[in-house]
Design a protein around this motif. Structure first.
Motif, PDB file in Angstrom:
ATOM      1  N   ALA A  64       0.836  -1.200   0.000  1.00 37.81           N
ATOM      2  CA  ALA A  64       0.000   0.000   0.000  1.00 37.81           C
ATOM      3  C   ALA A  64       0.872   1.251   0.000  1.00 37.81           C
ATOM      4  O   ALA A  64       1.938   1.265   0.622  1.00 37.81           O
ATOM      5  CB  ALA A  64      -0.907   0.008   1.234  1.00 37.81           C
ATOM      6  N   PRO A  65       0.458   2.313  -0.689  1.00 39.62           N
ATOM      7  CA  PRO A  65       1.183   3.577  -0.587  1.00 39.62           C
ATOM      8  C   PRO A  65       1.287   3.990   0.884  1.00 39.62           C
ATOM      9  O   PRO A  65       0.287   3.963   1.612  1.00 39.62           O
ATOM     10  CB  PRO A  65       0.304   4.553  -1.372  1.00 39.62           C
ATOM     11  N   THR A  66       2.470   4.350   1.318  1.00 41.07           N
ATOM     12  CA  THR A  66       2.709   4.579   2.744  1.00 41.07           C
ATOM     13  C   THR A  66       3.379   5.918   3.002  1.00 41.07           C
ATOM     14  O   THR A  66       4.337   6.291   2.326  1.00 41.07           O
ATOM     15  CB  THR A  66       3.583   3.449   3.331  1.00 41.07           C
ATOM     16  N   LEU A  67       2.852   6.609   4.012  1.00 49.19           N
ATOM     17  CA  LEU A  67       3.410   7.860   4.505  1.00 49.19           C
ATOM     18  C   LEU A  67       3.812   7.657   5.953  1.00 49.19           C
ATOM     19  O   LEU A  67       3.035   7.112   6.748  1.00 49.19           O
ATOM     20  CB  LEU A  67       2.355   8.972   4.410  1.00 49.19           C
ATOM     21  N   VAL A  68       5.017   8.054   6.310  1.00 51.97           N
ATOM     22  CA  VAL A  68       5.494   7.962   7.689  1.00 51.97           C
ATOM     23  C   VAL A  68       5.772   9.379   8.187  1.00 51.97           C
ATOM     24  O   VAL A  68       6.606  10.089   7.623  1.00 51.97           O
ATOM     25  CB  VAL A  68       6.765   7.096   7.789  1.00 51.97           C
ATOM     26  N   LEU A  69       5.046   9.779   9.245  1.00 50.95           N
ATOM     27  CA  LEU A  69       5.177  11.120   9.807  1.00 50.95           C
ATOM     28  C   LEU A  69       5.815  11.054  11.185  1.00 50.95           C
ATOM     29  O   LEU A  69       5.460  10.203  12.009  1.00 50.95           O
ATOM     30  CB  LEU A  69       3.805  11.789   9.940  1.00 50.95           C
ATOM     31  N   SER A  70       6.750  11.960  11.448  1.00 51.32           N
ATOM     32  CA  SER A  70       7.412  12.050  12.750  1.00 51.32           C
ATOM     33  C   SER A  70       7.521  13.505  13.168  1.00 51.32           C
ATOM     34  O   SER A  70       7.427  14.417  12.343  1.00 51.32           O
ATOM     35  CB  SER A  70       8.822  11.443  12.690  1.00 51.32           C
ATOM     36  N   GLY A  71       7.731  13.702  14.470  1.00 48.11           N
ATOM     37  CA  GLY A  71       8.006  15.028  14.991  1.00 48.11           C
ATOM     38  C   GLY A  71       9.433  15.077  15.498  1.00 48.11           C
ATOM     39  O   GLY A  71       9.867  14.173  16.224  1.00 48.11           O
ATOM     40  N   ASP A  72      10.187  16.105  15.141  1.00 52.88           N
ATOM     41  CA  ASP A  72      11.584  16.127  15.567  1.00 52.88           C
ATOM     42  C   ASP A  72      11.736  16.505  17.033  1.00 52.88           C
ATOM     43  O   ASP A  72      12.838  16.465  17.577  1.00 52.88           O
ATOM     44  CB  ASP A  72      12.422  17.031  14.665  1.00 52.88           C
ATOM     45  N   ALA A  73      10.598  16.828  17.722  1.00 56.33           N
ATOM     46  CA  ALA A  73      10.629  17.088  19.159  1.00 56.33           C
ATOM     47  C   ALA A  73       9.891  16.001  19.940  1.00 56.33           C
ATOM     48  O   ALA A  73       9.524  16.221  21.094  1.00 56.33           O
ATOM     49  CB  ALA A  73      10.011  18.454  19.462  1.00 56.33           C
ATOM     50  N   ASP A  74       9.711  14.848  19.316  1.00 60.76           N
ATOM     51  CA  ASP A  74       8.999  13.743  19.963  1.00 60.76           C
ATOM     52  C   ASP A  74       9.946  13.019  20.924  1.00 60.76           C
ATOM     53  O   ASP A  74      10.910  12.396  20.481  1.00 60.76           O
ATOM     54  CB  ASP A  74       8.488  12.774  18.897  1.00 60.76           C
ATOM     55  N   PRO A  75       9.687  13.054  22.252  1.00 66.71           N
ATOM     56  CA  PRO A  75      10.587  12.401  23.196  1.00 66.71           C
ATOM     57  C   PRO A  75      10.349  10.897  23.322  1.00 66.71           C
ATOM     58  O   PRO A  75      11.156  10.188  23.917  1.00 66.71           O
ATOM     59  CB  PRO A  75      10.274  13.110  24.516  1.00 66.71           C
ATOM     60  N   LEU A  76       9.227  10.402  22.779  1.00 62.39           N
ATOM     61  CA  LEU A  76       8.914   8.976  22.880  1.00 62.39           C
ATOM     62  C   LEU A  76       9.298   8.211  21.621  1.00 62.39           C
ATOM     63  O   LEU A  76       9.816   7.097  21.695  1.00 62.39           O
ATOM     64  CB  LEU A  76       7.417   8.788  23.168  1.00 62.39           C
ATOM     65  N   GLN A  77       9.021   8.782  20.463  1.00 60.09           N
ATOM     66  CA  GLN A  77       9.356   8.155  19.176  1.00 60.09           C
ATOM     67  C   GLN A  77      10.065   9.190  18.315  1.00 60.09           C
ATOM     68  O   GLN A  77       9.439   9.869  17.503  1.00 60.09           O
ATOM     69  CB  GLN A  77       8.095   7.634  18.479  1.00 60.09           C
ATOM     70  N   PRO A  78      11.370   9.355  18.475  1.00 63.07           N
ATOM     71  CA  PRO A  78      12.109  10.383  17.729  1.00 63.07           C
ATOM     72  C   PRO A  78      12.131  10.079  16.230  1.00 63.07           C
ATOM     73  O   PRO A  78      11.774   8.981  15.796  1.00 63.07           O
ATOM     74  CB  PRO A  78      13.514  10.308  18.336  1.00 63.07           C
ATOM     75  N   PRO A  79      12.548  11.043  15.429  1.00 64.56           N
ATOM     76  CA  PRO A  79      12.534  10.857  13.979  1.00 64.56           C
ATOM     77  C   PRO A  79      13.266   9.610  13.500  1.00 64.56           C
ATOM     78  O   PRO A  79      12.880   9.025  12.478  1.00 64.56           O
ATOM     79  CB  PRO A  79      13.210  12.135  13.464  1.00 64.56           C
ATOM     80  N   ARG A  80      14.308   9.185  14.209  1.00 69.23           N
ATOM     81  CA  ARG A  80      15.024   7.984  13.753  1.00 69.23           C
ATOM     82  C   ARG A  80      14.109   6.758  13.745  1.00 69.23           C
ATOM     83  O   ARG A  80      14.293   5.844  12.942  1.00 69.23           O
ATOM     84  CB  ARG A  80      16.247   7.719  14.628  1.00 69.23           C
ATOM     85  N   ALA A  81      13.094   6.735  14.649  1.00 73.59           N
ATOM     86  CA  ALA A  81      12.144   5.627  14.660  1.00 73.59           C
ATOM     87  C   ALA A  81      11.258   5.679  13.419  1.00 73.59           C
ATOM     88  O   ALA A  81      10.990   4.654  12.783  1.00 73.59           O
ATOM     89  CB  ALA A  81      11.292   5.682  15.924  1.00 73.59           C
ATOM     90  N   GLY A  82      10.823   6.893  13.066  1.00 75.55           N
ATOM     91  CA  GLY A  82      10.032   7.029  11.852  1.00 75.55           C
ATOM     92  C   GLY A  82      10.840   6.723  10.611  1.00 75.55           C
ATOM     93  O   GLY A  82      10.349   6.063   9.681  1.00 75.55           O
ATOM     94  N   LYS A  83      12.085   7.179  10.584  1.00 75.43           N
ATOM     95  CA  LYS A  83      12.931   6.915   9.414  1.00 75.43           C
ATOM     96  C   LYS A  83      13.165   5.422   9.257  1.00 75.43           C
ATOM     97  O   LYS A  83      13.155   4.898   8.125  1.00 75.43           O
ATOM     98  CB  LYS A  83      14.275   7.648   9.588  1.00 75.43           C
ATOM     99  N   ALA A  84      13.349   4.711  10.373  1.00 75.37           N
ATOM    100  CA  ALA A  84      13.541   3.263  10.308  1.00 75.37           C
ATOM    101  C   ALA A  84      12.286   2.580   9.769  1.00 75.37           C
ATOM    102  O   ALA A  84      12.366   1.593   9.016  1.00 75.37           O
ATOM    103  CB  ALA A  84      13.895   2.716  11.687  1.00 75.37           C
ATOM    104  N   THR A  85      11.122   3.096  10.138  1.00 72.18           N
ATOM    105  CA  THR A  85       9.866   2.549   9.618  1.00 72.18           C
ATOM    106  C   THR A  85       9.795   2.745   8.111  1.00 72.18           C
ATOM    107  O   THR A  85       9.482   1.813   7.358  1.00 72.18           O
ATOM    108  CB  THR A  85       8.662   3.231  10.288  1.00 72.18           C
ATOM    109  N   ALA A  86      10.061   3.977   7.674  1.00 69.20           N
ATOM    110  CA  ALA A  86       9.992   4.270   6.241  1.00 69.20           C
ATOM    111  C   ALA A  86      11.009   3.450   5.449  1.00 69.20           C
ATOM    112  O   ALA A  86      10.716   2.981   4.340  1.00 69.20           O
ATOM    113  CB  ALA A  86      10.216   5.765   6.008  1.00 69.20           C
TER     114      ALA A  86
END
Length: 279
Positions: free
Chosen positions: A217-239
């Motif tokens: 499925a077409p997938t979009l992964v959104l992160s916040g660079d000020a997220d203390p629980l799931q930082p952007p590296r977690a979103g980047k790893a997902t993508a």
């Protein structure tokens, strides 16, 4: 609009809808312990204005949905999501999940590909090991959650403090709305035992990267660079684990849904949904 229930075996999943057919079907899945009220009505209404028929639901062990009597997995929670689609007579839907809801959406997309038109995974990760939090944040988070609020007003104030801890630093928070949602959710709050079951389900899902590599499925992964629980590296790893996934990180966004970012987030959700539907 009224709360309805979908059944997955002995589990009942509470859900509400906004808009109507022929709007594009879209299911919102929230995070650990969070009720569907965490998806603001105004956010849902804005999605309806973009042409979506929106459903938001309470995960098992949260809100008005059933409390589990035995351990379960994120795969079971993904089946809960499919049960909501069944109740709505939706053959498939666009899935938007935040935090644990993002994990659920990922598993739905991998294991039930015929039910997922597009996936938007927000503030989430491809495995539970990425849920690493600074010890100071973790201790404050646990301190806020370890005691049962004395009543609705106390629950509202606790919700405000939680958002101050993990929410966006770059955008103003609507504390009146946060406080109201805390009060309204108090009667159906997630207790400590239920929270432990949800956390155990996330841990038991392990490393899902191999499974995520099968998502079509077409997938979009959104992160916040000020997220203390799931930082952007977690979103980047997902993508990185999902073929062709688009990754977006918002400056100043934390582990929440700041109103100032709604237009941009809804634009992104609409774009990824249009990738699949062409409209």
């Amino acid at each position: 609009m009224s709360v309805q229930f979908a059944c997955n075996g002995d589990i009942e999943i509470a859900y509400e809808t906004f808009g109507s057919a022929p709007g594009r079907p879209l299911l919102l899945l929230h995070g650990a312990g969070a009720p569907m009220l965490g998806w603001p009505e105004a956010f849902c209404a804005a999605l309806v204005e973009r042409g979506f028929h929106v459903a938001r639901c309470d995960n098992r062990d949260a809100g008005r949905s059933s409390r589990a009597t035995r351990p379960y997995t994120v795969a079971d929670m993904a089946t809960d999501g499919s049960s909501v689609l069944d109740a709505l007579h939706w053959p498939a839907a666009h899935i938007v999940g935040m935090s644990l809801g993002g994990m659920i959406g990922q598993v739905m997309s991998a294991r039930h590909p015929d039910r997922v038109l597009s996936l938007t995974s927000m503030c989430s990760a491809p495995d539970a090991s990425m849920w690493r939090t600074k010890i100071s944040v973790l201790l404050r988070f646990l301190a806020l959650n370890c005691r049962k609020p004395s009543g609705p007003d106390a629950a509202g104030e606790r919700m405000v403090k939680l958002h101050q801890l993990v929410g966006s630093t770059g955008y103003p928070q609507d504390e009146d709305w946060i406080r109201r949602i805390g009060r309204e959710a108090h009667a159906h709050r997630t207790d400590f035992a239920a929270a432990r079951r949800q956390a155990a389900a996330a841990r038991a899902s392990g490393n899902r990267r191999a499974e995520l590599s099968t998502i079509t499925a077409p997938t979009l992964v959104l992160s916040g660079d000020a997220d203390p629980l799931q930082p952007p590296r977690a979103g980047k790893a997902t993508a990185d684990a999902i073929p062709g996934a688009r990754f977006v990180s918002y400056p100043g966004m934390g582990h929440d849904l700041p109103p100032a970012l709604w237009p941009a987030i809804i634009d992104d959700i609409d774009d990824i949904a249009t990738t699949r539907t062409g409209r």
